[in-house]
Each structure stands twice: as structure tokens, then as C-alpha cells.
Scaffold this active site. Structure first.
Site, PDB file in Angstrom:
ATOM      1  N   LYS A 206       0.838  -1.200   0.000  1.00 44.34           N
ATOM      2  CA  LYS A 206       0.000   0.000   0.000  1.00 44.34           C
ATOM      3  C   LYS A 206       0.876   1.254   0.000  1.00 44.34           C
ATOM      4  O   LYS A 206       0.700   2.160  -0.798  1.00 44.34           O
ATOM      5  CB  LYS A 206      -0.915  -0.034   1.230  1.00 44.34           C
ATOM      6  N   GLU A 212      10.833  -4.881   3.608  1.00 43.06           N
ATOM      7  CA  GLU A 212      10.845  -6.287   3.199  1.00 43.06           C
ATOM      8  C   GLU A 212      10.361  -6.450   1.752  1.00 43.06           C
ATOM      9  O   GLU A 212      10.970  -7.150   0.947  1.00 43.06           O
ATOM     10  CB  GLU A 212       9.914  -7.111   4.102  1.00 43.06           C
ATOM     11  N   GLU A 353      -3.512  -5.799  15.852  1.00 37.18           N
ATOM     12  CA  GLU A 353      -3.004  -4.543  15.307  1.00 37.18           C
ATOM     13  C   GLU A 353      -4.065  -3.441  15.444  1.00 37.18           C
ATOM     14  O   GLU A 353      -3.736  -2.268  15.533  1.00 37.18           O
ATOM     15  CB  GLU A 353      -2.604  -4.733  13.829  1.00 37.18           C
ATOM     16  N   LYS A 512       9.289  -0.298  12.115  1.00 37.20           N
ATOM     17  CA  LYS A 512       9.805  -0.108  10.751  1.00 37.20           C
ATOM     18  C   LYS A 512      10.943   0.917  10.745  1.00 37.20           C
ATOM     19  O   LYS A 512      11.977   0.716  10.117  1.00 37.20           O
ATOM     20  CB  LYS A 512       8.691   0.414   9.828  1.00 37.20           C
TER      21      LYS A 512
HETATM   22  O1  G6P Z   1       1.268  -2.645   2.254  1.00 39.55           O
HETATM   23  P1  G6P Z   1       2.410  -2.034   2.946  1.00 39.55           P
HETATM   24  O2  G6P Z   1       2.367  -0.536   2.932  1.00 39.55           O
HETATM   25  O3  G6P Z   1       3.729  -2.567   2.443  1.00 39.55           O
HETATM   26  O4  G6P Z   1       2.308  -2.404   4.465  1.00 39.55           O
HETATM   27  C1  G6P Z   1       2.434  -3.725   4.933  1.00 39.55           C
HETATM   28  C2  G6P Z   1       2.122  -3.762   6.396  1.00 39.55           C
HETATM   29  O5  G6P Z   1       2.977  -2.822   7.033  1.00 39.55           O
HETATM   30  C3  G6P Z   1       2.836  -2.668   8.426  1.00 39.55           C
HETATM   31  O6  G6P Z   1       3.399  -3.731   9.075  1.00 39.55           O
HETATM   32  C4  G6P Z   1       1.419  -2.435   8.847  1.00 39.55           C
HETATM   33  O7  G6P Z   1       1.318  -2.501  10.219  1.00 39.55           O
HETATM   34  C5  G6P Z   1       0.486  -3.447   8.211  1.00 39.55           C
HETATM   35  O8  G6P Z   1      -0.851  -3.147   8.547  1.00 39.55           O
HETATM   36  C6  G6P Z   1       0.680  -3.413   6.732  1.00 39.55           C
HETATM   37  O9  G6P Z   1      -0.217  -4.280   6.130  1.00 39.55           O
END
Ligand code: G6P
Length: 549
Positions: A206, A212, A353, A512
Site C-alpha cells: 500500500k 521487506e 493490530e 519499521k
Molecule cells: O502494504 P504495505 O504498505 O507494504 O504495508 C504492509 C504492512 O505494514 C505494516 O506492518 C502495517 O502494520 C500493516 O498493517 C501493513 O499491512
């Protein structure tokens, strides 16, 4: 509004809890033949038996009064209407718009989001069709046979667990493989079994900033180029799902290969968006849509059913009862269906979460327990390990048993055994076994009195352990969609009661940031004094065995 714990409804529940503490469910069942008939609900293909809970009709009424007094219905409407209920990130929360088949608009910032939602669904459908039909070819002209879906957290768990749960619906055209962890072992294992000419990488992030996912995609790109693909060929082999189209194009993904999503879709609520592309590729678009339709049916149920008949409200309020009035630390999920074995991990992210929070929406410290630990795994396996603690450990661990009445390729003996274990465990947790029964069982065993009593103490099971049993005809896409949406709304209702913002995740965000800082330390880009002595020692130790070559 009065503080939660000072509200009249809360006080009533506290008094009722003291009464219920003295009672045993087995006595309730013995004295009321209608208990099971009175305490069940059926909707959207799901049947919930909640009679094995430590609740009386008075308790249920008080729990629903609390839900009303805390404005669950008003908060629910605010969510569905697109109000900015995620008040730390200034966002609406509209995963429900992604499965809105009502034909009604959903307005965010004065604009109807439905045309974009429906256009993206069309794009997913068209792309799925072009891959399955072989029209979308790899750069050497081979049809795509393998999808490597890269993503983590909400951009991984939903697609992985839904495709696993719907294994009988998987299409032969392609095989989908998932990579989440930055641990290179995983992506190396997956890619080494692939032919780059017939492999499509679906990168889902997103934010398009998750370490990662970015690294795994870079590794996949590197692999693709080393295998003989060129920069221009990437367009046929890499697609991305992201709300950050700018970052995705800068990364090198062609704009037409980007499937959009929006900031009003939370990561852990995103499987209904284009994050579900791997689901569509794995199961076919019709089955992906079936999931959305089931979730939509649950949305309608949640919006319209009275509390007493409302699956998410009932589950949520039972959870509040145990967490806040009986000190339950955790909630165990026990799917008795091998393909649904991932559900505990899915609900774990969804719940922990969302409601693992310390302050109210207004930022005030909270003086009561909030989200529980969610855990569990498939039955019957758990019966031979951790169920012991649920039966005889201290405290209360409420359980959800889930089981389909029919399974694919049904072998009647296996299925009857599965069902009998599922029902038998719920029964054992509720009934327990009294000291008197255990003592009686030990007659004629040649034991002296002291030994007989001692052993009977060990064998005694308190019982009175609560559980819900959720049955469904079979686990088809519709039913799974309804099931997942039911848990989403359960978590939502609990968040309302606890006055939380269930839609941010600042703890995870800090992880993160620190992960990236430590990486800079390991790669030698940061001054040593940035870290505490423990972290610095660990970095030094890592560097000793991983010296730059
Ligand atoms: O989809 P992205 O932006 O890569 O995020 C991936 C994940 O990141 C974090 O760990 C959030 O806490 C999650 O809720 C999310 O789904």
C-alpha cells in the site's frame, strides 16, 4: 459521555459478573433444556451457537445495553458513511466500499469513490482473464504459469490465507507462491524453483515503502535480469498494487501495470481491494467476487440486525465480558478444517493490530484492558498439545470453534471424527469433570485412600470454560467472505466500546523506523553512539561474522 468504567451499564455488568462467578454452565444446561435453542443465531451462511458462554439472559441484555449506550450503531454508521474515523492519520475507513454491491455511492471528500472501486475490479477481472487465457504472455512468448506474490502484513496474510482456505477453488491455469519475510531463504527457495519466462511477480505494498517488500522485489528483479530478461521485458513480468503510484513508477513498474488502492483502505482490511489480485489469479475472478459478496452480505447484516441477532455484536460483547470482567488475557481460534488453518494468524493481525492500544481516540490513558492476545491453530492437532492449558490452566481462555458441515472429497469416517472432536472439546471445556466423578472412576484400582484422592485432584477439570461454535455448510468464497467480515466488525465493535482508534498502528510504524536505523548501523552509515550499548553490541557481533567482503 461518562467514562466507560463509571457508566451505569458497566457497573451493572460488574455486579452481574460477581453473581456469574459463583455459577457453573453445566448447571444452567441441566436446568434449562432450551438454552442451546435460545442462544444461537444464523446469518450469511454462518450458524453461531453461543450457549456455552458464561452468560445469562440478564448478562446479554446488559452487554447489549452497553453497546447501545456507547454508540456502536452511530459509530458503525460513521464508518460506512466515510467519516474520518481514523483520527490520527486523518482518514476515512472504507474497506466496506470495496464490496459495496448496493449500487449506492460512497462519498469521500465530496467524491463518490465507487466508480474507481468498480473500475479497479474490472481491471482485476480483465487481467486475471488475460493471464488465465494465456493472452498475457511472458517476454519469450510463454504463457504465465507461476505467480510470485510479494508483500507483507496486510498485503500478504489476506491473499495467502484466503487462497489456502479456498484450495478446492484454485484454478489449474497458474500456481501462486507467496513471499513475505525479508529472510533471503524464502525468496531464494521460491525463485530457484521458477522459470523466469513463465513467472509473473505481483508486488503488493500500500505504502510502497515497506523494507521487506521493496527488497524482495529488487531481488526478484535482479533474478529476472540475471536469468536473461531485459529492462524492457520487466513490463510483462512485474505488476504492482499500491496507493503510492508515484513511488511504484519511480521503482520501475509501468503505470499500466499498477493496480490502485486508496489511503482509506487499511492494510489489515485490504484483501478486498487490488491487494486481492493474487486471490483472483489463484481462484479466478468469479471466486474473488464471491468473497466480496459474502463480505457485503455480512456488512448488511451488521448494519441491520438487532443486537440480539447480530453476529459481530454478539461476538464482540462476549469478548468484552471475558476481557474486562473475567480477566481473560487471550482468545483462542480453533478451526476444525485443515484449509482454514491460517485463520488464527489472519485474525491475529486484524485484532491485535487494531485494538492493541493504550490510549483513547482523544489520547487519554486507558484504565481498563483492551485487545486480547489472539492465537490458535487447527483442530484436532491442538488437542494433543496446548488444549491442556485451556482445560486446566489458571484463568479463562474463551475459544471460537469453527467447522464446515461438509468438506471436499468427504471421507465420512474422517469427517465424523473431526466433528466429534470439535463438539467434544467444546463440551469438555464447558462441563469439566468433577472431583467426585474422578474419585468414583478410581474405585477398584487398588489405591489407598490418600493416593485415590491425590490422583482425583489431578484429574479434576473445573470446566465452565466458554466457547462459541461456528458452523457453516461448506467453506465456499461467499461463506469465507462473510466469516472474515464478521471478525472485522467484531473487532470494530470492541474498538468502539474501548474508545480506541482501531485503524492506526504506531507501534508497528516505530518498528519499521528502528529497523531501518539499525540497518544503517550495520551497513556502517550511522555513528556508534546512536544506539544503546546492547543494540550496539549486537550490531558489532553481527559485523564480526559478516565483515564486508
Ligand atoms: O502494504 P504495505 O504498505 O507494504 O504495508 C504492509 C504492512 O505494514 C505494516 O506492518 C502495517 O502494520 C500493516 O498493517 C501493513 O499491512
Amino acid at each position: 459521555m461518562t467514562t466507560l468504567t463509571e457508566s451505569a451499564q458497566w457497573q451493572t455488568l460488574e455486579s452481574l459478573a460477581q453473581l456469574v462467578e459463583k455459577e457453573h454452565m453445566r448447571d444452567w444446561f441441566a436446568s434449562d433444556a432450551n438454552r442451546a435453542a435460545d442462544m444461537n443465531v444464523e446469518a450469511c451462511g454462518l450458524f453461531l451457537d453461543f450457549s456455552k458462554n458464561r452468560v445469562t439472559k440478564d448478562v446479554l441484555k446488559a452487554l447489549f445495553d452497553l453497546a447501545d449506550a456507547r454508540g456502536v450503531a452511530q459509530h458503525r454508521d460513521a464508518m460506512f458513511n466515510g467519516d474520518i474515523i481514523n483520527n490520527t492519520e486523518g482518514r476515512a475507513v472504507l474497506h466496506t466500499a470495496l464490496r459495496n454491491f448496493s449500487g449506492q455511492p460512497v462519498i469521500v471528500d465530496g467524491e463518490d469513490v465507487m466508480p474507481e472501486v468498480l473500475a479497479t475490479l474490472d481491471k482485476i477481472e480483465a487481467f486475471t482473464h488475460s493471464v488465465h487465457s494465456g493472452e498475457h504472455k511472458g517476454y519469450t512468448g510463454k504463457a504465465i504459469k507461476h505467480i510470485v506474490a510479494i508483500g507483507i502484513g496486510g498485503s500478504f496474510l489476506g491473499p495467502k490465507i484466503m487462497t489456502e482456505a479456498l484450495k478446492p477453488y484454485q484454478q489449474d491455469a497458474v500456481k501462486v507462491h507467496f513471499v513475505a519475510n525479508v529472510d533471503g531463504c524464502h525468496i531464494t527457495d521460491v525463485l530457484s524453483a521458477m522459470d523466469h519466462e513463465d513467472t509473473l511477480i505481483v508486488m503488493s505494498s500500500k505504502s510502497f515503502s515497506t523494507q521487506e517488500t521493496l527488497q524482495n522485489t529488487l531481488t526478484a528483479k535482479d533474478w529476472f535480469l540475471k536469468q536473461g530478461g531485459t529492462q524492457e521485458d520487466i513490463a510483462r513480468h512485474f505488476v504492482a498494487v499500491s496507493s503510492n503510484v508515484k513511488a511504484a513508477t519511480e521503482f520501475g513498474i509501468a503505470e499500466e501495470n499498477i493496480f490502485p488502492m486508496w489511503d482509506w483502505v487499511g492494510g489489515r482490511y485490504s484483501l478486498w481491494s487490488a491487494i486481492g489480485l493474487p486471490i483472483s489469479l489463484c481462484l479466478g475472478f468469479a471466486n474473488f467476487k464471491g468473497l466480496l459478496e459474502g463480505a457485503f452480505a455480512m456488512d448488511e447484516h451488521f448494519k441491520t440486525a438487532p443486537n440480539e441477532q447480530n453476529l459481530p455484536v454478539i461476538l464482540a460483547m462476549l469478548g468484552i465480558w471475558y476481557r474486562n470482567f473475567f480477566g481473560a488475557q487471550s482468545h483462542v481460534m480453533l478451526p476444525y478444517y485443515h484449509y482454514l488453518r491460517g485463520l488464527p494468524a489472519y485474525v491475529q493481525q486484524l485484532d491485535m493490530e487494531s485494538n492493541g492500544k493504550l490510549v483513547t481516540q482523544d489520547g487519554d490513558a486507558i484504565g481498563y484492558e483492551t485487545g486480547p492476545i489472539i492465537w490458535g491453530s487447527e483442530g484436532t492437532n491442538g488437542q494433543h498439545s496446548f488444549h491442556q492449558l485451556i482445560h486446566q490452566g489458571h484463568g479463562v481462555i474463551p475459544a471460537d470453534f469453527l467447522m464446515p458441515l461438509n468438506v471436499p472429497n468427504q471421507d465420512d469416517t474422517h469427517h465424523a471424527m473431526l466433528a466429534s472432536n470439535c463438539f467434544g472439546q467444546a463440551q469438555a471445556l464447558m462441563q469439566g469433570k468433577t472431583f467426585a466423578d474422578c474419585y468414583a472412576d478410581l474405585a477398584d484400582k487398588g489405591l489407598d485412600e490418600a493416593e485415590r484422592k491425590r490422583l482425583a485432584q489431578h484429574k479434576t477439570m473445573p470446566g465452565n470454560k466458554p466457547s462459541n461454535t461456528i458452523l457453516f455448510e461448506k467453506l465456499d468464497p461467499f461463506t469465507l467472505g462473510a466469516l472474515v467480515a464478521m471478525y472485522e466488525h467484531k473487532v470494530f465493535v470492541q474498538g468502539v466500546i474501548w474508545q480506541l482508534n482501531s485503524f492506526d498502528q504506531w507501534g508497528v510504524e516505530l518498528g519499521k523506523v528502528l529497523g531501518n536505523q539499525v540497518l544503517a548501523g550495520i551497513q556502517g552509515n550511522t555513528e556508534a553512539e546512536t544506539f544503546d550499548s546492547s543494540t550496539q553490541n549486537l550490531i558489532n557481533r553481527f559485523k564480526q561474522t559478516n565483515a564486508p567482503k
